[in-house]
Structures are given as C-alpha cells and as structure tokens.
Design a protein around this motif. Structure first.
Motif, short mmCIF file in Angstrom:
data_model
loop_
_atom_site.label_atom_id
_atom_site.label_comp_id
_atom_site.label_asym_id
_atom_site.label_seq_id
_atom_site.Cartn_x
_atom_site.Cartn_y
_atom_site.Cartn_z
N ARG A 6 -53.41 50.29 152.18
CA ARG A 6 -54.05 51.55 152.54
C ARG A 6 -54.27 51.61 154.04
O ARG A 6 -54.49 50.60 154.70
N ALA A 8 -56.89 53.47 156.49
CA ALA A 8 -58.20 54.07 156.19
C ALA A 8 -58.91 54.60 157.44
O ALA A 8 -59.92 54.05 157.86
N PRO A 9 -58.38 55.65 158.03
CA PRO A 9 -59.04 56.17 159.24
C PRO A 9 -60.29 56.97 158.89
O PRO A 9 -60.39 57.54 157.81
N SER A 10 -61.24 56.99 159.82
CA SER A 10 -62.36 57.92 159.68
C SER A 10 -61.92 59.20 160.37
O SER A 10 -61.49 59.14 161.52
N ASP A 42 -61.89 57.57 155.36
CA ASP A 42 -63.24 56.99 155.31
C ASP A 42 -64.19 58.02 155.91
O ASP A 42 -64.50 57.99 157.11
N TYR A 194 -69.70 51.96 156.00
CA TYR A 194 -68.31 51.85 155.56
C TYR A 194 -68.07 50.70 154.56
O TYR A 194 -67.24 50.81 153.66
N SER A 198 -65.64 50.92 151.11
CA SER A 198 -64.31 50.37 151.35
C SER A 198 -63.95 49.35 150.27
O SER A 198 -62.83 49.34 149.74
N ARG A 212 -55.26 45.44 158.92
CA ARG A 212 -56.10 46.23 159.82
C ARG A 212 -56.29 45.48 161.13
O ARG A 212 -55.83 44.34 161.28
N HIS A 216 -61.96 43.78 162.85
CA HIS A 216 -62.64 43.69 161.55
C HIS A 216 -62.73 42.26 161.01
O HIS A 216 -63.28 42.05 159.93
N1 GLU Z 1 -62.38 53.15 158.59
C1 GLU Z 1 -62.19 51.81 159.08
C2 GLU Z 1 -61.67 51.88 160.50
O1 GLU Z 1 -61.09 52.90 160.87
C3 GLU Z 1 -61.22 51.09 158.18
C4 GLU Z 1 -61.20 49.63 158.37
C5 GLU Z 1 -60.41 48.96 157.26
O2 GLU Z 1 -59.18 49.15 157.23
O3 GLU Z 1 -60.98 48.31 156.40
O4 GLU Z 1 -61.85 50.98 161.27
#
Ligand code: GLU
Length: 454
Positions: A6, A8-10, A42, A194, A198, A212, A216
């Motif tokens: 996935r 997963a952008p905000s 997200d 988040y 997630s 990612r 993170h």
């Molecule tokens: N929304 C998070 C971000 O943009 C996603 C991080 C992830 O992939 O778990 O950093």
C-alpha cells in the motif's frame, strides 16, 4: 500468499518526487511479484485532509503510470478502529491519561535534567476511578496510550525488550521497547493518530509488505507490538532512504517542493521523473528508462543504499531529453495533435533529436509551416538570392538539399559553414536545428521561396 502493498499518503498537500519514490517502490514491487497495490488515504486528520488533494494525488499517480488496484480511505473505516481500540482497552492495553501537553513537557525536562531518558512514567495507569472522575469534572478529556509489552507483569518495572526484523532495505534491525514511551493512539479530542488506523488497515487489507521511508523506522518496533496485541503477525518491512536535494535539504509536501504536478506542468516525461525517483540512492546508475516494465526489471529493494539519496533536480532535464530523443511517434502523436501539430512520422523523426521536451516540437512545427523570422546577413544577400533562383525544380524531397547545395557550391565557391549556415538561418531563423536534408521537404517549395528574397 498474494503480495499486497500500500501507498498511504495523507491528503494534506500535493505529492512530490520524494513521495513518488515510495509510491513507485511499492508499485514496482507489486509488479515484480504479481501483487496488488492499494492506494490508502491516511485522512484521519480531518482539518488538514482535503478531497482536492486526494484527487490530485490520484491524478499524479496515474500520470506516473500507477493505477491502484484498490483505493481506500481511513475516514470510511473509523468503526474498525473503534473496535480495535475497544479490544485493547478491554485487555488493559490502552489506558487513559490526563496530562496536558505542558505537564508532559515539564516532566520530560525534569527527566532530562536528572540525566534520565524522557520516557513517559505511566502515571495514567496509577489513576483511580475517582481521580479520573475528578479530571473529567475539571473538563479534561483523556488521551489514550498503548501499554508497550516491555515488562514481566508489573508495568512499572520495565526490562530490555528487543523487537527485531529483517528489513528488505536495511537488513537486520532492532528496537528496544523499554527505551520508548507508550505511544498515544487516540488524542484528547477522540481522533486517532496515524498508528492504530494504519495497523488495523494493514491487517484488514492483508498487506504483506510495508515499503516506506526510513523516517518511520523508529515507529516499526511499536507497530510490531500493536500488531501482536491485535492478534496479527506484522508484515515484512522495507524502509528506504529519503530523497534530498544536493545540499541535503529534505522535500516537504506542504512547501510544494518539486511536486509531481509542477514537474508535469514543466513538460517533463513521467519516466524521467520515475527513473530519477527510483534509481537515485541505489547501487544502479541513474539512467532514463523508457517504461515502468524496464524500471521494474532493474529495481530491487536490496540495491537501495543505506546513505541518503541526494539528487540534483537539474538531472531531470538531461534524462528527459534522452527519453524524448528515442520516443517513437505513437508515444507522442496524441500530444502533438493537442498542440496543433499534424503528427507524421517524417516530422517527428526529423525533429525529435532536437527536442529536450516534447513541447519543443511546437517550435519546429512553426518552422515547417508557420511564419518564420528568417535571418539574412547583408553579406549573404546575393548568395541567398542566387540560391532562390537555382532551387531544383519539382517536388522538394530527400535529395533536394544535396543537389541544391552542390550546385551552389560549384557556382559560388562557398563551402562548409559559409555555404550551409546562411540557408539555415534564412529558412529557419536559427543557427542550429534538425538536419536540413530532412527538414527541407517538410518546409516545402512554397515556404522556401517565400522565405528567400527574390
Ligand atoms: N501516512 C503515512 C505517511 O505519509 C504513511 C506511513 C506508512 O506508510 O506507514 O508518512
């Protein structure tokens, strides 16, 4: 098991080339393994998330060649997060805390002053029901922390608890849960940070690989613990290095730095952007690959370097030019039409090597059939007049330039640059450009005669 990844952008801004690195890593990984790619917004931050940013992100991904198999929104799934939170609360793994941000900051400073790590002391766990009721009566609302499994039953006596994983980019990794504060999963206003959404999504959506940015890594130890608390096994993780410009500056989504939209508007090819975004900071040299299939053949998470991925945005121009020089007509004909150009094989093959961007073709289309501001030096006037008179009769074709200049050479004694350049300048208004032999038939007899004074 089917590979599922996935991105997963905000949706709180436009995605930039650094975000596209993450999206492409996921997409190429899915391509390589016949897997599924989920675009997951997200968007639990209700204030900053905007539908127009989500739309723009989808459009940017489509432009790059990424067409998600599924699109999900966290805002549609709050009941699933509520259920997970209830389960954790029922097991005593999610506990209420009433400190204000100021109080927490004071505690952290005190700990630092005493030379202790600023780890939360789990004071919330000690609160009696009466004490909680008193806080609520004051108007305080609780925020909720996850109790990290870094103890043997007594949460006030922690012990070293290593979480280890084999990261597809970084190799063996480990985080000691006793060095961390219990993470806040729910804010005092009831909204989710988040982390929990997630994890719930990754479990429910069958995500097998989380690829990612390395920003993170520190979260991953905590996330493994929450996966386990929810009865799931964590996915495989890969944390890639982040793109930075040459001076080491990071890219910020909110600042709009090198956004995909701005690169598209600047007329760059998606594969120039994708090639740079993916190959920078790997053991491969950065080269422009013609399509995502070719990029996926080169791509491998284990080639991602451990150091930062520095790039110079100016490299995009060179990569773009190389792509355009090799593009077949079918790859550009729709775009040429939209620019008002009749897309023929003869035209494109003649001009493409002089185009750094596809849009540069407009300039040559003007030369072929528009008004040209021809340049004739005083000293060449007689030569040009004579050239007009002896232009070979009949249709202008691939032989015309050779015959014409040979005749002019024997008549005037001119050769080399002094023979070709005045004609090029008079006919195109430029000192350089596509091969005149090929360009001449496209310009055609009437235009040639019109541009040369009689
Ligand atoms: N929304 C998070 C971000 O943009 C996603 C991080 C992830 O992939 O778990 O950093």
């Amino acid at each position: 098991m089917k590979v599922t990844v996935r991105f997963a952008p905000s949706p709180t801004g436009h995605i930039h080339i650094g975000n596209s690195r993450t999206a492409l890593f996921n997409w190429l990984f899915a391509m390589k393994h016949g897997g599924e790619f989920i675009l997951r917004f997200d968007d639990t931050d209700r204030e900053r998330s905007k539908a127009e940013f989500a739309e723009a992100i989808e459009a940017d991904l489509t432009w790059l060649g990424i067409t998600p198999n599924r699109v999900e929104r966290q805002s549609d799934r709050v009941s699933a997060y509520d259920a997970a939170a209830e389960k954790l609360k029922a097991e005593g793994l999610l506990y209420a805390c009433y400190e204000t941000p100021d109080e927490l900051e004071r505690r952290r400073s005190r700990a630092r002053a005493l030379g202790r790590p600023p780890v939360y002391d789990r004071a919330g766990l000690k609160l009696s029901d009466d004490e909680k009721a008193a806080f609520e009566a004051e108007g305080r609302k609780p925020h909720w922390r996850f109790l990290l499994p870094n103890h043997d039953g007594d949460p006030f006596v922690t012990r070293r608890t290593e979480v280890t994983w084999s990261d597809l980019c970084r190799g063996e990794q480990s985080v000691d849960l006793s060095s961390l504060s219990d993470p806040v999963l729910i804010r005092a206003d009831g909204s989710y940070l988040y982390t929990l959404p997630s994890i719930v999504d990754d479990i429910d959506m069958g995500v097998t690989h989380v690829i990612r940015g390395e920003d993170h890594v520190a979260n991953t130890g905590v996330q493994f613990a929450i996966f386990e608390a929810l009865g799931a096994k964590g996915p495989v993780f890969a944390h890639h290095n982040l793109l930075t410009t040459r001076d080491g500056e990071g890219l910020s989504k909110r600042k709009g730095a090198l956004s995909i939209g701005s690169l598209r508007d600047a007329g760059l090819e998606p594969m120039a952007v994708a090639s740079l975004a993916v190959l920078t900071g790997t053991s491969h040299s950065v080269e422009a690959l013609p399509n995502l299939e070719a990029l996926s053949e080169k791509f491998d998470l284990s080639t991602v370097s451990r150091s930062s991925a520095k790039f110079d945005p100016a490299e995009l121009d060179g990569l773009n030019a190389r792509l355009v020089h090799d593009m077949p007509l079918e790859a550009v004909s729709d775009r040429l039409c939209r620019m008002g150009i009749r897309p023929t094989e003869e035209f494109w093959m003649t001009v493409r090597e002089n185009c750094n961007k596809v849009a540069d073709a407009c300039h040559y289309w003007q030369i072929v059939c528009g008004n040209v501001d021809g340049k004739i030096d005083e000293a060449d006037l007689e030569f040009i007049t004579r050239a007009r008179e002896i232009l070979p009769q009949g249709e202008v074709n691939g032989d015309t330039w050779g015959e014409w200049t040979a005749a002019l050479k024997s008549e005037t004694g001119r050769k080399g640059k002094s023979l070709f350049m005045p004609l090029r300048k008079a006919l195109t208004g430029m000192e350089h450009g596509p091969d005149m032999k090929a360009l001449l038939p496209l310009i055609g007899r009437q235009n040639i005669l019109d541009r040369l004074p009689g």
